[in-house]
Design an enzyme around this catalytic site. Structure first.
Site: not given
Ligand SMILES: [Zn+2]
Length: 345
Positions: A73, A135, A191, A248
């Site tokens: 791929r 991460e 994967c 947020c």
């Molecule tokens: Zn945000």
């Protein structure tokens, strides 16, 4: 606006004919700069498209080397790259330069971390996600939001993938999407556990590269502004509007947790049966290490970028920047102990 020369005009003629780009968009594109983090299937395909399109400068950051299982791929690499155990950033740089010599391509063999993120992700107009873990994606997100640089999230596993463009201050960011509770739009599987098809990662990379072209040619109004997801096996496609979260952590409270160097683990899982060790902050002399290891371990192999050896049942690959990837275990304690014993603290 005139082109620099006729050969460039010829090279990009079909793209310039497209009304969304035009001569002015192409001119901007030629002066633009992008960084791609991770050069697996998505990163490789996006890099290929941007280099062919004539982006002025492309930086490719990758920590890994080419293996035979990548070739199904990862369209920039071939069998000789796997045989020579070339770092992906090096193999990609070579291939991309031969594809379009007018683009400046810089391959960087490194693991993106809070320590080097400013340097590796700085000085560009857009960041493209070619990583395989959250991460690193959150690290990109935090740095991009902090420095007001757009970035394009992209992921694919099995036959399914998704992508979203983040423009700090204008759109939702990755933390708005994934840290706000509710439906988890991330991909937890990898994967290495459930496999992946070439068509999905190349499709997602194409969507991502198109967004990058809009940004780099100065057409932000053409961005799709949605979270797009596709499944090439079932044919299901979805487009979802994502609202900014007024609370947020990243884009509202500007708490950039992932840029905190101390909070990051030194040993991380990478792949189904491998761990990466990055305890050491300084470079290694691979030739000296090879001479020391030869009597102690089996199958020592070295190229200009890395050294690989076997300590049955494990295989360790050490990079010049001091990182190592240990294959054959998921146990951080085993990794730490073998690294200390064979590479040194
Ligand atoms: Zn945000």
């Amino acid at each position: 606006m005139p082109f620099v020369n006729d050969s460039l005009q010829e090279k990009y003629s079909r793209q310039v004919l497209f009304a969304g780009i035009g001569p002015e968009g192409q001119q901007r594109l030629l002066a633009s700069r992008a960084a791609i983090v991770g050069c697996g299937a998505i990163g490789a395909a996006a890099a290929n498209l941007l280099v062919r399109a004539g982006a002025g400068y492309i930086r490719i950051i990758d920590r890994d080397f080419v293996e035979p299982s990548n070739l199904q791929r990862q369209t920039l690499f071939d069998e000789s790259d796997a045989r020579d155990v070339l770092p992906k950033a090096v193999a990609a740089e070579r291939k991309l330069r031969s594809i379009n010599s007018s683009v400046t391509v810089e391959g960087v063999v490194a693991d993106l971390s809070p320590r080097n993120a400013d340097t590796l992700l700085g000085g560009v107009d857009v960041l493209l996600d070619g990583t395989d873990n959250f991460e690193t994606r959150f690290l990109i997100n935090d740095l991009a939001v902090k420095s007001s640089c757009p970035w394009i999230y992209a992921a694919g596993v099995a036959s399914y993938g998704l992508t979203m463009t983040v423009r700090p201050g204008a759109t939702a960011c990755l933390a708005c999407l994934l840290e706000s509770g509710g439906v988890n739009q991330g991909l937890e599987e990898t994967c290495d556990t459930i496999g992946v098809l070439g068509p999905i990662v190349n499709l997602i990379a194409s969507l991502q590269a198109a967004e990058a072209l809009k940004l780099l040619s100065g057409r932000p109004e053409a961005l799709h502004g949605r979270l797009l997801s596709c499944d090439v096996w079932t044919g299901r496609m979805q487009s979802i509007g994502v609202m900014r979260n007024p609370q947020c952590r990243a884009c509202a409270r500007r708490d950039f947790t992932y840029l905190d160097e101390e909070a990051q683990p030194r040993i991380t899982l990478c792949g189904r049966d491998s761990v990466q060790i990055h305890e050491r902050a300084r470079a290694l002399d691979l030739a000296v290490l090879e001479a020391r290891l030869k009597p102690l371990v089996d199958d020592v192999r070295q190229n200009d970028f890395l050294l690989r050896f076997r300590i049955s049942p494990y295989e360790m690959t050490v990079f010049a920047d001091g990182r190592a990837i240990l294959k054959g275990t998921k146990d951080p304690a085993v990794a730490r102990s073998l690294y200390a014993r064979y590479v040194g603290a």
